[in-house]
Design a protein around this motif. Structure first.
Motif, PDB file in Angstrom:
ATOM      1  N   VAL A  61       0.859  -1.187   0.000  1.00  0.00           N
ATOM      2  CA  VAL A  61       0.000   0.000   0.000  1.00  0.00           C
ATOM      3  C   VAL A  61       0.895   1.237   0.000  1.00  0.00           C
ATOM      4  CG1 VAL A  61      -1.764   1.299   1.253  1.00  0.00           C
ATOM      5  CG2 VAL A  61      -1.826  -1.211   1.257  1.00  0.00           C
ATOM      6  N   ASN A  62       0.821   2.036  -1.063  1.00  0.00           N
ATOM      7  CA  ASN A  62       1.711   3.204  -1.202  1.00  0.00           C
ATOM      8  C   ASN A  62       3.176   2.812  -1.009  1.00  0.00           C
ATOM      9  OD1 ASN A  62      -0.190   5.073  -1.906  1.00  0.00           O
ATOM     10  ND2 ASN A  62      -0.133   6.228   0.000  1.00  0.00           N
ATOM     11  N   GLY A  63       3.514   1.600  -1.479  1.00  0.00           N
ATOM     12  CA  GLY A  63       4.892   1.131  -1.402  1.00  0.00           C
ATOM     13  C   GLY A  63       5.268   0.458  -0.105  1.00  0.00           C
ATOM     14  N   ILE A  64       4.331   0.343   0.837  1.00  0.00           N
ATOM     15  CA  ILE A  64       4.612  -0.231   2.158  1.00  0.00           C
ATOM     16  C   ILE A  64       4.203  -1.695   2.175  1.00  0.00           C
ATOM     17  CG2 ILE A  64       4.236   0.007   4.649  1.00  0.00           C
ATOM     18  CD1 ILE A  64       2.994   2.822   3.911  1.00  0.00           C
ATOM     19  N   SER A  65       5.123  -2.576   2.555  1.00  0.00           N
ATOM     20  CA  SER A  65       4.817  -3.994   2.692  1.00  0.00           C
ATOM     21  C   SER A  65       3.993  -4.211   3.961  1.00  0.00           C
ATOM     22  CB  SER A  65       6.115  -4.807   2.777  1.00  0.00           C
ATOM     23  OG  SER A  65       5.826  -6.172   3.028  1.00  0.00           O
ATOM     24  N   LEU A  66       2.761  -4.725   3.789  1.00  0.00           N
ATOM     25  CA  LEU A  66       1.855  -4.913   4.918  1.00  0.00           C
ATOM     26  C   LEU A  66       1.220  -6.295   4.861  1.00  0.00           C
ATOM     27  CD1 LEU A  66       0.118  -1.408   4.739  1.00  0.00           C
ATOM     28  CD2 LEU A  66       1.836  -2.144   6.413  1.00  0.00           C
ATOM     29  N   THR A  67       0.674  -6.718   5.996  1.00  0.00           N
ATOM     30  CA  THR A  67       0.022  -8.024   6.103  1.00  0.00           C
ATOM     31  C   THR A  67      -1.491  -7.852   6.082  1.00  0.00           C
ATOM     32  OG1 THR A  67       1.866  -8.890   7.402  1.00  0.00           O
ATOM     33  CG2 THR A  67      -0.211 -10.112   7.510  1.00  0.00           C
ATOM     34  N   VAL A  68      -2.151  -8.636   5.250  1.00  0.00           N
ATOM     35  CA  VAL A  68      -3.601  -8.549   5.062  1.00  0.00           C
ATOM     36  C   VAL A  68      -4.342  -9.205   6.218  1.00  0.00           C
ATOM     37  CG1 VAL A  68      -5.531  -9.333   3.610  1.00  0.00           C
ATOM     38  CG2 VAL A  68      -3.412  -8.497   2.548  1.00  0.00           C
ATOM     39  N   VAL A  69      -5.371  -8.515   6.683  1.00  0.00           N
ATOM     40  CA  VAL A  69      -6.357  -9.130   7.584  1.00  0.00           C
ATOM     41  C   VAL A  69      -7.732  -8.851   6.991  1.00  0.00           C
ATOM     42  CG1 VAL A  69      -4.939  -8.958   9.668  1.00  0.00           C
ATOM     43  CG2 VAL A  69      -6.470  -7.086   9.088  1.00  0.00           C
ATOM     44  N   ASN A  70      -8.679  -9.711   7.301  1.00  0.00           N
ATOM     45  CA  ASN A  70     -10.054  -9.553   6.811  1.00  0.00           C
ATOM     46  C   ASN A  70     -10.102  -9.435   5.289  1.00  0.00           C
ATOM     47  OD1 ASN A  70     -12.848  -9.321   6.986  1.00  0.00           O
ATOM     48  ND2 ASN A  70     -12.792  -7.105   7.257  1.00  0.00           N
ATOM     49  N   SER A  71      -9.500 -10.415   4.612  1.00  0.00           N
ATOM     50  CA  SER A  71      -9.476 -10.431   3.157  1.00  0.00           C
ATOM     51  C   SER A  71     -10.868 -10.725   2.597  1.00  0.00           C
ATOM     52  CB  SER A  71      -8.496 -11.506   2.673  1.00  0.00           C
ATOM     53  OG  SER A  71      -8.575 -11.671   1.280  1.00  0.00           O
ATOM     54  N   GLN A  72     -11.334  -9.863   1.695  1.00  0.00           N
ATOM     55  CA  GLN A  72     -12.614 -10.062   1.020  1.00  0.00           C
ATOM     56  C   GLN A  72     -12.413  -9.875  -0.485  1.00  0.00           C
ATOM     57  OE1 GLN A  72     -15.994  -8.021   2.913  1.00  0.00           O
ATOM     58  NE2 GLN A  72     -14.692  -7.664   4.702  1.00  0.00           N
ATOM     59  N   ALA A  73     -13.475 -10.088  -1.251  1.00  0.00           N
ATOM     60  CA  ALA A  73     -13.355 -10.055  -2.712  1.00  0.00           C
ATOM     61  C   ALA A  73     -12.993  -8.678  -3.241  1.00  0.00           C
ATOM     62  CB  ALA A  73     -14.656 -10.527  -3.351  1.00  0.00           C
ATOM     63  N   ASP A  74     -13.403  -7.617  -2.542  1.00  0.00           N
ATOM     64  CA  ASP A  74     -13.157  -6.267  -3.051  1.00  0.00           C
ATOM     65  C   ASP A  74     -12.551  -5.333  -2.010  1.00  0.00           C
ATOM     66  OD1 ASP A  74     -15.312  -5.984  -1.353  1.00  0.00           O
ATOM     67  OD2 ASP A  74     -16.451  -4.694  -2.715  1.00  0.00           O
TER      68      ASP A  74
END
Length: 199
Positions: free
Chosen positions: A139-152
């Motif tokens: 996100v804006n070049g920042i490596s982050l970990t996804v939580v609450n992944s949904q289709a959109d």
């Protein structure tokens, strides 16, 4: 190649429109150390340094880049995340980031949670980009970990250090960010789509 670990925040000092392109002049603590032709990620977008004057470097975004990213929204005074490419002998602290933004997303929620922050971003799912729970996203070049992944949409939990050292500190509900989805996930998604077409 990048890792999504932001080195510093730069400030846009001015922009110049040139036909369908925009030239950005960025002041930062690393600008003096850069070289002409060097690749630097700007909000996750890999751009080539074309000029350096003291502590300000210049990069150019072409129309294709402006269409797929939030760079066209930048104006003088805005903050921008910067990361130089990864040295071959360096540690890989984030994940594999190419500097090729896939699409933008809108911040639809920002919640403070006793010292950390939870951001939720929504994006158009028709480009077939996906996230997975506990997977990586840029996100804006920042490596982050996804939580609450949904289709959109998806959420990311942000620690105080990341807020203080990136431009997420100024991202609020309704604002646009750049997304680069995990390259491994993109290959898997593409392979599965090809297998479905072959049936």
């Amino acid at each position: 190649m990048f890792t999504g670990i932001i080195e510093t925040i730069g400030t846009v000092t001015r922009t110049e429109t040139d036909l369908g392109n925009i030239h950005f002049f960025i002041q930062s603590t690393i600008s003096k150390e850069l070289k002409i032709d060097q690749s630097v990620a700007h909000n996750g977008v890999c751009l080539t340094v074309v000029d350096i004057q003291d502590d300000v470097h210049k990069v150019t975004a072409i129309q294709e880049t402006l269409i797929k990213s939030n760079l066209g929204d930048l104006k003088a005074g805005d903050l921008i995340n910067l990361e130089r490419c990864t040295p071959t002998n360096g540690r890989f602290d984030g994940h594999i980031v190419q500097g090729h933004v896939d699409q933008t997303a809108i911040c639809v929620a920002k919640e403070e949670q006793q010292g950390s922050w939870l951001f939720t971003f929504a994006y158009q799912p028709d480009l077939q980009n996906i996230t997975v729970e506990k997977g990586s996203i840029t996100v804006n070049g920042i490596s982050l970990t996804v939580v609450n992944s949904q289709a959109d949409r998806f959420s990311v939990a942000i620690i105080p250090y990341t807020i203080a050292h990136t431009n997420l500190q100024h991202v609020n509900v309704g604002e646009t960010v750049n997304l680069e989805f995990d390259i491994v996930g993109k290959y898997v998604s593409r392979i599965m789509a090809m297998r479905d077409q072959a049936k």
